[in-house]
Design a protein around this motif. Structure first.
Motif, PDB file in Angstrom:
ATOM      1  N   ARG A 104      -0.971  10.724   2.468  1.00 51.01           N
ATOM      2  CA  ARG A 104      -0.681   9.477   1.763  1.00 51.01           C
ATOM      3  C   ARG A 104      -0.517   8.310   2.731  1.00 51.01           C
ATOM      4  NH1 ARG A 104       3.910  11.202  -2.314  1.00 51.01           N
ATOM      5  NH2 ARG A 104       3.667  13.303  -1.547  1.00 51.01           N
ATOM      6  N   VAL A 105       0.032   8.588   3.918  1.00 54.35           N
ATOM      7  CA  VAL A 105       0.147   7.560   4.953  1.00 54.35           C
ATOM      8  C   VAL A 105      -1.255   7.077   5.326  1.00 54.35           C
ATOM      9  CG1 VAL A 105       0.726   7.163   7.393  1.00 54.35           C
ATOM     10  CG2 VAL A 105       2.374   8.310   5.890  1.00 54.35           C
ATOM     11  N   ARG A 106      -2.174   8.007   5.541  1.00 55.80           N
ATOM     12  CA  ARG A 106      -3.553   7.656   5.887  1.00 55.80           C
ATOM     13  C   ARG A 106      -4.182   6.784   4.787  1.00 55.80           C
ATOM     14  NH1 ARG A 106      -7.012  10.139   9.209  1.00 55.80           N
ATOM     15  NH2 ARG A 106      -5.801  12.055   9.196  1.00 55.80           N
ATOM     16  N   LEU A 107      -4.011   7.183   3.532  1.00 53.86           N
ATOM     17  CA  LEU A 107      -4.558   6.415   2.418  1.00 53.86           C
ATOM     18  C   LEU A 107      -3.956   5.012   2.349  1.00 53.86           C
ATOM     19  CD1 LEU A 107      -4.660   9.166  -0.362  1.00 53.86           C
ATOM     20  CD2 LEU A 107      -6.633   8.112   0.784  1.00 53.86           C
ATOM     21  N   ALA A 108      -2.660   4.914   2.590  1.00 52.81           N
ATOM     22  CA  ALA A 108      -1.994   3.615   2.531  1.00 52.81           C
ATOM     23  C   ALA A 108      -2.467   2.700   3.650  1.00 52.81           C
ATOM     24  CB  ALA A 108      -0.481   3.791   2.590  1.00 52.81           C
ATOM     25  N   ALA A 139       0.831  -1.210   0.000  1.00 52.98           N
ATOM     26  CA  ALA A 139       0.000   0.000   0.000  1.00 52.98           C
ATOM     27  C   ALA A 139       0.865   1.260   0.000  1.00 52.98           C
ATOM     28  CB  ALA A 139      -0.925  -0.011   1.214  1.00 52.98           C
ATOM     29  N   TRP A 140       1.985   1.221   0.705  1.00 48.86           N
ATOM     30  CA  TRP A 140       2.907   2.365   0.743  1.00 48.86           C
ATOM     31  C   TRP A 140       3.376   2.684  -0.681  1.00 48.86           C
ATOM     32  CZ3 TRP A 140       1.651   2.860   5.549  1.00 48.86           C
ATOM     33  CH2 TRP A 140       2.294   3.766   6.391  1.00 48.86           C
ATOM     34  N   ILE A 141       3.691   1.631  -1.427  1.00 49.16           N
ATOM     35  CA  ILE A 141       4.148   1.814  -2.808  1.00 49.16           C
ATOM     36  C   ILE A 141       3.004   2.309  -3.680  1.00 49.16           C
ATOM     37  CG2 ILE A 141       5.006   0.602  -4.850  1.00 49.16           C
ATOM     38  CD1 ILE A 141       6.571  -1.207  -2.793  1.00 49.16           C
ATOM     39  N   ALA A 142       1.835   1.689  -3.557  1.00 53.03           N
ATOM     40  CA  ALA A 142       0.681   2.061  -4.385  1.00 53.03           C
ATOM     41  C   ALA A 142       0.269   3.511  -4.162  1.00 53.03           C
ATOM     42  CB  ALA A 142      -0.499   1.132  -4.105  1.00 53.03           C
ATOM     43  N   GLU A 143       0.367   3.974  -2.933  1.00 59.48           N
ATOM     44  CA  GLU A 143      -0.027   5.353  -2.610  1.00 59.48           C
ATOM     45  C   GLU A 143       1.146   6.331  -2.722  1.00 59.48           C
ATOM     46  OE1 GLU A 143      -3.010   6.348  -2.363  1.00 59.48           O
ATOM     47  OE2 GLU A 143      -4.032   4.427  -2.110  1.00 59.48           O
ATOM     48  N   GLN A 144       2.296   5.847  -3.129  1.00 56.76           N
ATOM     49  CA  GLN A 144       3.497   6.674  -3.289  1.00 56.76           C
ATOM     50  C   GLN A 144       3.802   7.481  -2.026  1.00 56.76           C
ATOM     51  OE1 GLN A 144       3.078   8.955  -6.903  1.00 56.76           O
ATOM     52  NE2 GLN A 144       2.890   7.120  -8.149  1.00 56.76           N
ATOM     53  N   VAL A 145       3.808   6.788  -0.892  1.00 57.49           N
ATOM     54  CA  VAL A 145       4.029   7.461   0.391  1.00 57.49           C
ATOM     55  C   VAL A 145       5.436   8.040   0.521  1.00 57.49           C
ATOM     56  CG1 VAL A 145       4.092   7.193   2.904  1.00 57.49           C
ATOM     57  CG2 VAL A 145       2.246   6.138   1.573  1.00 57.49           C
ATOM     58  N   PRO A 146       6.490   7.263   0.294  1.00 54.08           N
ATOM     59  CA  PRO A 146       7.824   7.787   0.604  1.00 54.08           C
ATOM     60  C   PRO A 146       8.263   8.919  -0.312  1.00 54.08           C
ATOM     61  CG  PRO A 146       7.880   5.397   0.336  1.00 54.08           C
ATOM     62  CD  PRO A 146       6.553   5.872  -0.146  1.00 54.08           C
ATOM     63  N   GLN A 147       8.894   9.890   0.285  1.00 58.48           N
ATOM     64  CA  GLN A 147       9.610  10.901  -0.494  1.00 58.48           C
ATOM     65  C   GLN A 147      11.081  10.689  -0.173  1.00 58.48           C
ATOM     66  OE1 GLN A 147       8.097  14.897  -0.356  1.00 58.48           O
ATOM     67  NE2 GLN A 147       6.079  14.248  -0.991  1.00 58.48           N
TER      68      GLN A 147
END
Length: 150
Positions: free
Chosen positions: A137-141, A87-95
């Motif tokens: 994005r964290v919330r979405l993931a 999910a982290w990858i799908a939502e592009q969480v990391p910068q």
């Protein structure tokens, strides 16, 4: 001393007062857990101890002997990421990515306790600091990993 890390018994030669973070990183060469602030404020060092999110920079290793310790290295497996990692990858969480291992471990502790978290649950559990500001994005993931519609 013997520690239970990611489902395995591990021997660590360390002073009982040494913070768990430094035992993981410097004694056991498990560098996925990051040093951020050293005062339990930022959450970069978050691991799970008996399912609870714990700031390892202020937790003496003696306090976790006999407990189940889970680090980012044990969250998923090569070729089989944990649902949060996917999910982290799908939502592009990391910068920049520096806080992400601590964020993922805090999120895993949340989902273990509340498999279908509300926004309020997420706000309460996710006290980690992200300097890049990826909180939405964290919330979405987290919701994606939990199968909660947004």
């Amino acid at each position: 001393m013997e520690l239970q890390i990611n489902g395995r018994a591990v021997q660590a030669e360390a002073d009982p007062g040494m913070p768990l973070l430094w035992v993981l990183r410097d004694v056991l060469n498990m560098t996925g857990t990051k040093f951020g602030c050293g005062v339990a404020a930022c959450g970069a060092c978050t691991v799970r101890v008996d399912g609870q999110a714990v700031r390892s920079c202020v937790t003496p290793v003696s306090a976790v002997v006999g407990k189940r310790i889970a680090t980012i290295e044990g969250l998923g497996a090569p070729g089989k990421p944990h649902p949060l990692q996917a999910a982290w990858i799908a939502e592009q969480v990391p910068q920049c990515g520096y806080c992400q291992s601590g964020m993922l471990m805090a999120a895993a502790a949340l989902l273990e306790k509340k498999p279908k978290p509300s926004d309020a649950d997420i706000d309460e559990a996710m006290t980690n600091i992200c300097r890049c500001g990826t909180y939405q994005r964290v919330r979405l993931a987290i919701k994606r990993a939990a199968g909660v519609k947004t």
